[in-house]
Structures are given as C-alpha cells and as structure tokens.
Design an enzyme around this catalytic site. Structure first.
Site, PDB file in Angstrom:
ATOM      1  N   SER A 111       0.815  -1.221   0.000  1.00 54.71           N
ATOM      2  CA  SER A 111       0.000   0.000   0.000  1.00 54.71           C
ATOM      3  C   SER A 111       0.848   1.271   0.000  1.00 54.71           C
ATOM      4  O   SER A 111       0.309   2.372   0.043  1.00 54.71           O
ATOM      5  CB  SER A 111      -0.911  -0.002   1.238  1.00 54.71           C
ATOM      6  OG  SER A 111      -0.116  -0.201   2.400  1.00 54.71           O
ATOM      7  N   GLY A 112       2.160   1.140  -0.042  1.00 52.39           N
ATOM      8  CA  GLY A 112       3.041   2.305   0.062  1.00 52.39           C
ATOM      9  C   GLY A 112       3.461   2.860  -1.297  1.00 52.39           C
ATOM     10  O   GLY A 112       2.946   2.458  -2.348  1.00 52.39           O
ATOM     11  N   TYR A 172      17.885   2.650  11.443  1.00 53.63           N
ATOM     12  CA  TYR A 172      17.347   2.131  10.174  1.00 53.63           C
ATOM     13  C   TYR A 172      18.455   1.423   9.387  1.00 53.63           C
ATOM     14  O   TYR A 172      18.256   0.333   8.850  1.00 53.63           O
ATOM     15  CB  TYR A 172      16.812   3.323   9.403  1.00 53.63           C
ATOM     16  CG  TYR A 172      16.299   3.095   8.001  1.00 53.63           C
ATOM     17  CD1 TYR A 172      14.998   2.667   7.780  1.00 53.63           C
ATOM     18  CD2 TYR A 172      17.102   3.377   6.887  1.00 53.63           C
ATOM     19  CE1 TYR A 172      14.505   2.509   6.486  1.00 53.63           C
ATOM     20  CE2 TYR A 172      16.623   3.228   5.599  1.00 53.63           C
ATOM     21  CZ  TYR A 172      15.319   2.793   5.404  1.00 53.63           C
ATOM     22  OH  TYR A 172      14.839   2.654   4.121  1.00 53.63           O
ATOM     23  N   LYS A 200      18.554  -2.510   8.260  1.00 55.04           N
ATOM     24  CA  LYS A 200      18.563  -2.871   6.835  1.00 55.04           C
ATOM     25  C   LYS A 200      19.811  -3.682   6.481  1.00 55.04           C
ATOM     26  O   LYS A 200      19.745  -4.619   5.687  1.00 55.04           O
ATOM     27  CB  LYS A 200      18.494  -1.613   5.970  1.00 55.04           C
ATOM     28  CG  LYS A 200      17.141  -0.897   6.014  1.00 55.04           C
ATOM     29  CD  LYS A 200      16.149  -1.563   5.078  1.00 55.04           C
ATOM     30  CE  LYS A 200      14.838  -0.797   5.008  1.00 55.04           C
ATOM     31  NZ  LYS A 200      13.808  -1.530   4.229  1.00 55.04           N
ATOM     32  N   TRP A 210      14.460  23.138   4.654  1.00 56.71           N
ATOM     33  CA  TRP A 210      15.277  22.837   5.835  1.00 56.71           C
ATOM     34  C   TRP A 210      16.709  22.492   5.417  1.00 56.71           C
ATOM     35  O   TRP A 210      16.915  21.689   4.504  1.00 56.71           O
ATOM     36  CB  TRP A 210      14.652  21.682   6.625  1.00 56.71           C
ATOM     37  CG  TRP A 210      13.330  22.072   7.249  1.00 56.71           C
ATOM     38  CD1 TRP A 210      12.846  23.336   7.416  1.00 56.71           C
ATOM     39  CD2 TRP A 210      12.323  21.199   7.760  1.00 56.71           C
ATOM     40  NE1 TRP A 210      11.613  23.310   8.018  1.00 56.71           N
ATOM     41  CE2 TRP A 210      11.269  22.011   8.244  1.00 56.71           C
ATOM     42  CE3 TRP A 210      12.201  19.805   7.884  1.00 56.71           C
ATOM     43  CZ2 TRP A 210      10.111  21.468   8.824  1.00 56.71           C
ATOM     44  CZ3 TRP A 210      11.057  19.273   8.459  1.00 56.71           C
ATOM     45  CH2 TRP A 210      10.032  20.099   8.934  1.00 56.71           C
ATOM     46  N   ASP A 269      21.494  19.167   7.452  1.00 60.86           N
ATOM     47  CA  ASP A 269      21.641  18.745   6.055  1.00 60.86           C
ATOM     48  C   ASP A 269      21.715  17.226   5.956  1.00 60.86           C
ATOM     49  O   ASP A 269      21.731  16.674   4.858  1.00 60.86           O
ATOM     50  CB  ASP A 269      22.942  19.304   5.454  1.00 60.86           C
ATOM     51  CG  ASP A 269      22.776  20.731   4.971  1.00 60.86           C
ATOM     52  OD1 ASP A 269      21.656  21.108   4.591  1.00 60.86           O
ATOM     53  OD2 ASP A 269      23.787  21.468   4.988  1.00 60.86           O
TER      54      ASP A 269
HETATM   55  P1  NAP Z   1       5.908   3.738   2.476  1.00 61.09           P
HETATM   56  O1  NAP Z   1       5.239   4.449   1.363  1.00 61.09           O
HETATM   57  O2  NAP Z   1       6.026   4.424   3.790  1.00 61.09           O
HETATM   58  O3  NAP Z   1       5.157   2.352   2.684  1.00 61.09           O
HETATM   59  C1  NAP Z   1       5.506   1.514   3.740  1.00 61.09           C
HETATM   60  C2  NAP Z   1       4.719   0.243   3.589  1.00 61.09           C
HETATM   61  O4  NAP Z   1       5.074  -0.634   4.669  1.00 61.09           O
HETATM   62  C3  NAP Z   1       3.211   0.470   3.675  1.00 61.09           C
HETATM   63  O5  NAP Z   1       2.574  -0.422   2.793  1.00 61.09           O
HETATM   64  C4  NAP Z   1       2.913   0.099   5.123  1.00 61.09           C
HETATM   65  O6  NAP Z   1       1.579  -0.337   5.319  1.00 61.09           O
HETATM   66  C5  NAP Z   1       3.888  -1.043   5.321  1.00 61.09           C
HETATM   67  N1  NAP Z   1       4.190  -1.291   6.717  1.00 61.09           N
HETATM   68  C6  NAP Z   1       4.795  -0.450   7.598  1.00 61.09           C
HETATM   69  N2  NAP Z   1       4.858  -1.024   8.823  1.00 61.09           N
HETATM   70  C7  NAP Z   1       4.295  -2.254   8.700  1.00 61.09           C
HETATM   71  C8  NAP Z   1       4.052  -3.308   9.595  1.00 61.09           C
HETATM   72  N3  NAP Z   1       4.416  -3.245  10.885  1.00 61.09           N
HETATM   73  N4  NAP Z   1       3.437  -4.418   9.149  1.00 61.09           N
HETATM   74  C9  NAP Z   1       3.053  -4.508   7.839  1.00 61.09           C
HETATM   75  N5  NAP Z   1       3.277  -3.553   6.930  1.00 61.09           N
HETATM   76  C10 NAP Z   1       3.879  -2.426   7.358  1.00 61.09           C
HETATM   77  O7  NAP Z   1       7.356   3.277   2.090  1.00 61.09           O
HETATM   78  P2  NAP Z   1       8.082   3.181   0.657  1.00 61.09           P
HETATM   79  O8  NAP Z   1       8.718   4.493   0.422  1.00 61.09           O
HETATM   80  O9  NAP Z   1       7.154   2.598  -0.347  1.00 61.09           O
HETATM   81  O10 NAP Z   1       9.253   2.157   0.988  1.00 61.09           O
HETATM   82  C11 NAP Z   1       9.285   0.842   0.464  1.00 61.09           C
HETATM   83  C12 NAP Z   1      10.638   0.245   0.758  1.00 61.09           C
HETATM   84  O11 NAP Z   1      11.651   1.018   0.117  1.00 61.09           O
HETATM   85  C13 NAP Z   1      11.004   0.237   2.245  1.00 61.09           C
HETATM   86  O12 NAP Z   1      11.612  -0.999   2.556  1.00 61.09           O
HETATM   87  C14 NAP Z   1      11.978   1.389   2.402  1.00 61.09           C
HETATM   88  O13 NAP Z   1      12.856   1.176   3.460  1.00 61.09           O
HETATM   89  C15 NAP Z   1      12.670   1.360   1.059  1.00 61.09           C
HETATM   90  N6  NAP Z   1      13.276   2.621   0.610  1.00 61.09           N
HETATM   91  C16 NAP Z   1      12.514   3.757   0.534  1.00 61.09           C
HETATM   92  C17 NAP Z   1      13.100   4.932   0.069  1.00 61.09           C
HETATM   93  C18 NAP Z   1      12.301   6.212  -0.114  1.00 61.09           C
HETATM   94  O14 NAP Z   1      12.904   7.240  -0.481  1.00 61.09           O
HETATM   95  N7  NAP Z   1      10.973   6.205   0.107  1.00 61.09           N
HETATM   96  C19 NAP Z   1      14.462   4.950  -0.300  1.00 61.09           C
HETATM   97  C20 NAP Z   1      15.193   3.773  -0.214  1.00 61.09           C
HETATM   98  C21 NAP Z   1      14.584   2.615   0.229  1.00 61.09           C
HETATM   99  P3  NAP Z   1       0.383   0.730   5.635  1.00 61.09           P
HETATM  100  O15 NAP Z   1       0.107   1.454   4.350  1.00 61.09           O
HETATM  101  O16 NAP Z   1      -0.758  -0.106   6.060  1.00 61.09           O
HETATM  102  O17 NAP Z   1       0.911   1.646   6.707  1.00 61.09           O
HETATM  103  P1  GDP Z   2      17.976  11.385   3.466  1.00 62.72           P
HETATM  104  O1  GDP Z   2      18.212  11.489   1.989  1.00 62.72           O
HETATM  105  O2  GDP Z   2      17.947   9.981   3.949  1.00 62.72           O
HETATM  106  O3  GDP Z   2      18.926  12.246   4.250  1.00 62.72           O
HETATM  107  O4  GDP Z   2      16.526  11.936   3.804  1.00 62.72           O
HETATM  108  P2  GDP Z   2      15.558  13.030   3.171  1.00 62.72           P
HETATM  109  O5  GDP Z   2      14.867  12.507   1.973  1.00 62.72           O
HETATM  110  O6  GDP Z   2      14.710  13.463   4.328  1.00 62.72           O
HETATM  111  O7  GDP Z   2      16.467  14.238   2.668  1.00 62.72           O
HETATM  112  C1  GDP Z   2      17.120  15.061   3.590  1.00 62.72           C
HETATM  113  C2  GDP Z   2      17.823  16.221   2.902  1.00 62.72           C
HETATM  114  O8  GDP Z   2      16.863  17.140   2.368  1.00 62.72           O
HETATM  115  C3  GDP Z   2      18.654  17.009   3.903  1.00 62.72           C
HETATM  116  O9  GDP Z   2      19.769  17.586   3.250  1.00 62.72           O
HETATM  117  C4  GDP Z   2      17.677  18.084   4.357  1.00 62.72           C
HETATM  118  O10 GDP Z   2      18.349  19.228   4.868  1.00 62.72           O
HETATM  119  C5  GDP Z   2      16.982  18.416   3.039  1.00 62.72           C
HETATM  120  N1  GDP Z   2      15.635  18.997   3.212  1.00 62.72           N
HETATM  121  C6  GDP Z   2      15.284  20.260   2.851  1.00 62.72           C
HETATM  122  N2  GDP Z   2      14.009  20.505   3.181  1.00 62.72           N
HETATM  123  C7  GDP Z   2      13.519  19.374   3.725  1.00 62.72           C
HETATM  124  C8  GDP Z   2      12.234  19.012   4.235  1.00 62.72           C
HETATM  125  O11 GDP Z   2      11.281  19.787   4.266  1.00 62.72           O
HETATM  126  N3  GDP Z   2      12.099  17.730   4.695  1.00 62.72           N
HETATM  127  C9  GDP Z   2      13.132  16.828   4.634  1.00 62.72           C
HETATM  128  N4  GDP Z   2      12.908  15.567   5.059  1.00 62.72           N
HETATM  129  N5  GDP Z   2      14.359  17.156   4.196  1.00 62.72           N
HETATM  130  C10 GDP Z   2      14.553  18.403   3.740  1.00 62.72           C
END
Ligand code: NAP
Ligand code: GDP
Length: 322
Positions: free
Chosen positions: A16-17, A144, A148, A209, A278
């Site tokens: 759902s994410g 985190y 991971k 920020w 940052d």
């Molecule tokens: P997201 O939009 O926050 O979605 C998180 C998902 O995990 C949702 O479906 C949520 O379900 C589910 N979830 C959280 N806690 C749970 C639990 N206790 N039991 C069952 N399901 C649970 O995250 P995303 O950005 O799609 O991330 C997907 C993957 O990519 C993650 O492993 C994350 O660490 C990785 N990742 C993300 C980023 C990024 O920039 N977003 C970057 C690098 C890696 P609900 O909807 O029901 O809450």
């Molecule tokens: P990261 O890439 O894991 O560090 O996480 P983020 O996606 O939260 O990105 C953080 C970077 O974006 C940092 O350099 C922050 O200073 C900058 N940033 C600027 N504005 C924002 C804001 O409104 N929210 C977040 N999360 N980061 C911000």
C-alpha cells in the site's frame, strides 16, 4: 520463477506504500504480470509484520512462491533524528519475521529493499554494492541503517545454510504518487512538494530545511517498480544490486527546490533554514552493476517525473497521505 513448476504467486509486503502502489500499477496497467501469475498486495491492515504469528498467518493464507518485501518503518531525515530506536527495532522485527517465514514456507525467492542511506558515512565515492558493511552509517539514521544491513547478513547466511537465493535491491531516494507527504516525517521530495503547494495556496514563503547544498540521487517510483520486476524475474545473485540513476544525475536539494517550484508554478520567496540539519552531505552511488545487466534501461527524465508527481499531489490533495 521461470523454470519453476508452480505458477508464480507473488506476495508484496508494503503493497500500500509508495513503491508497492507503483509495482501494482506496473503489474496491472503495464502488462507486468504474466499469464497465470497471482499478485497479492499487502498493507499493515492485512498483517502487522512486526508480529511473528500474524506474519505466519498471512503466509499460510496466501502460500506465496515469491515475495517482494517492501514493508518497513520509513521516513525522512527529520523522522530518523527523532525516532532512531523505533526504526531499528521495528525494521529488525519486520525483516526477521518476513525472511524467516518465507524460508519456512519454502518461498523460492525474496527481493527485499535496502537503501543507499545505509552505506558507511566515511567512505570513498562512488559507493558500490561491496561497501555496505565497511564502517558505521551516518549517525542520523543509524537505527534504520543497521536494521537494513541485517537483511543482507540474513540473505547471505540463508544462502550459506539453506541454499536460498534471497536478495536485496538498494534504491536511492524514491519519489512519486502515493508517497507519504507528511511535512514533519516525509522524505525531502514529498515534504517539499507539500510545503510548496501550501505556500502557493496561502501566499506564504517556502521554507526549505538545511542549506540546500546536500546532494542526492532520485529514482521515480515507476522506474523502480519496473526494475523490481526485472530483479524478481531475472536477477539471480544473492549479492544486492544498487538501483539508481547515474552519478552525473546527482542533484543538490536546491536543484530539487527549483524543479518543484517550477512544476507547481510557485513564484513566492524561498527561505533556507540553515539551523536545520543537512544530514549526510552526499551518498553518491554507482549504478555500474545495473548498467552491466540493463544497459538499455531508460529512466524517466527527472523533471517529467517531478511534474507528474506534483500534478498527482495537487489532484489528490484531499486523499493523499499527509
Ligand atoms: P511507504 O510508502 O512508507 O510504505 C511503507 C509500507 O510498509 C506500507 O505499505 C505500510 O503499510 C507497510 N508497513 C509499515 N509497517 C508495517 C508493519 N508493521 N506491518 C506490515 N506492513 C507495514 O514506504 P516506501 O517508500 O514505499 O518504501 C518501500 C521500501 O523502500 C522500504 O523498505 C523502504 O525502506 C525502502 N526505501 C525507501 C526509500 C524512499 O525514499 N521512500 C528509499 C530507499 C529505500 P500501511 O500502508 O498499512 O501503513
Ligand atoms: P535522506 O536522503 O535519507 O537524508 O533523507 P531526506 O529525503 O529526508 O532528505 C534530507 C535532505 O533534504 C537534507 O539535506 C535536508 O536538509 C533536506 N531537506 C530540505 N528541506 C527538507 C524538508 O522539508 N524535509 C526533509 N525531510 N528534508 C529536507
């Protein structure tokens, strides 16, 4: 998997994410699924994967042959700074439950999701797949990152002990429709899209920020979804693979701000609050391994993806996660 006698039944945790919804779109609208395959997209409402009994029950119910494991506690820099311990404990629990239950249910392949922010803080650049465990991660998101990293340790041990070919992808910062747009908790891109939307609507300044100088690589969730399907079907290594645009496509946060303000046609003042962190100044990742396997893969141009994401957010403002 190809070659297996059972038709593939894929369980997507975190369905759902942000990434889960993108995979669902590629599977259902881009012909990503093959004849006879079944795809199941889970949310936390179907099972709390921090709970071992609930995890086993959902595997028992669906009997998957393959798992794309996305479920995690996820957030941007400022959520990590507040909740480092929760990120460690929840993600350790989810990952151990999912990976061990997959083994118990004889799942053929699991593709889990790491992140480029789990790499060592003090390192040479660009970072590649061999460097995950070469030193402590940046302290801002250490909980985190260690949780991971243990997925990679688990996958290697599971191969050593049981011959399982469970693997992991390592994406850079991801963005797209269905992201978490909560201003306090979100990653930079969704947070800034939401802030810019509000600043335009209310006639206020946009507050960024940090200094805007930090560097990041971004991947559009739909590009990542297409690559996830390739990994599930074709990639046969236990070693993880970085899924990223090239080093030349790294952007400053200020570049990102400029793209968002253009896409949302915001012309008001932009303030950089340098009292805020940052985070890691850069985490430049190398996509040579991906390019070796997929020299042909075309990433959506950054501005096109930003524009689509901003348009999605504006059209779905009332229902978007925020
Ligand atoms: P997201 O939009 O926050 O979605 C998180 C998902 O995990 C949702 O479906 C949520 O379900 C589910 N979830 C959280 N806690 C749970 C639990 N206790 N039991 C069952 N399901 C649970 O995250 P995303 O950005 O799609 O991330 C997907 C993957 O990519 C993650 O492993 C994350 O660490 C990785 N990742 C993300 C980023 C990024 O920039 N977003 C970057 C690098 C890696 P609900 O909807 O029901 O809450
Ligand atoms: P990261 O890439 O894991 O560090 O996480 P983020 O996606 O939260 O990105 C953080 C970077 O974006 C940092 O350099 C922050 O200073 C900058 N940033 C600027 N504005 C924002 C804001 O409104 N929210 C977040 N999360 N980061 C911000």
């Amino acid at each position: 998997m190809e070659g297996s006698s059972r038709p593939m039944r894929v369980l997507v945790t975190g369905g759902s994410g942000l990434v889960g919804k993108a995979i669902e779109r590629v599977v259902k609208e881009e012909g990503g699924a093959k004849e006879g395959e079944e795809w199941i997209f889970l949310s936390s409402k179907d099972a709390d994967l921090t709970n071992t009994a609930e995890t086993k029950a959902i595997f028992e119910k669906h009997q998957p042959t393959h798992v794309i494991h996305l479920a995690a506690m996820v957030g941007g820099l400022f959520r990590h700074l507040r909740q480092n311990l929760d990120f460690l404990r929840k993600n350790l629990a989810i990952n151990d439950n999912v990976l061990h239950t997959a083994h118990e249910f004889d799942v053929v392949k699991v593709v889990s999701c790491l992140s480029t922010c789990i790499f060592p803080d003090k390192t040479t650049y660009p970072i590649d797949e061999t460097m995950i465990h070469n030193g402590p991660p940046h302290e801002s998101n250490a909980g985190y990152a260690y949780a991971k990293r243990m997925v990679d340790v688990h996958n290697r041990a599971c191969f050593q002990q049981y011959g399982r070919r469970y693997t992991a992808i390592i994406p850079t910062n991801i963005f797209g429709p269905n992201d978490n747009y909560n201003i306090e908790d979100a990653h930079v891109l969704p947070a800034l899209i939401h802030k810019t939307y509000l600043a335009k609507r209310d006639g206020t300044a946009l507050e960024v920020w940090g200094s805007g100088c930090a560097l990041r690589q971004f991947i559009y969730s739909l590009d990542l979804a297409r690559l996830c399907l390739w990994v599930l079907r074709e990639y046969d290594e236990v070693e993880p693979i970085i899924l990223s645009v090239g080093e030349d496509d790294e952007l400053t946060i200020k570049d990102v701000v400029d793209s968002i303000t253009e896409a949302l046609e915001f012309t008001g003042p932009v303030i950089y609050d340098t009292s805020k962190s940052d985070g890691q100044l850069k985490k430049t990742a190398c996509n040579a391994k991906l390019r070796h396997y997929r020299p042909d893969f075309t990433f959506t141009p950054f501005y096109t993806a930003i524009k689509e994401t901003c348009d999605w957010f504006a059209s779905n403002y009332d229902s978007a996660r925020k």
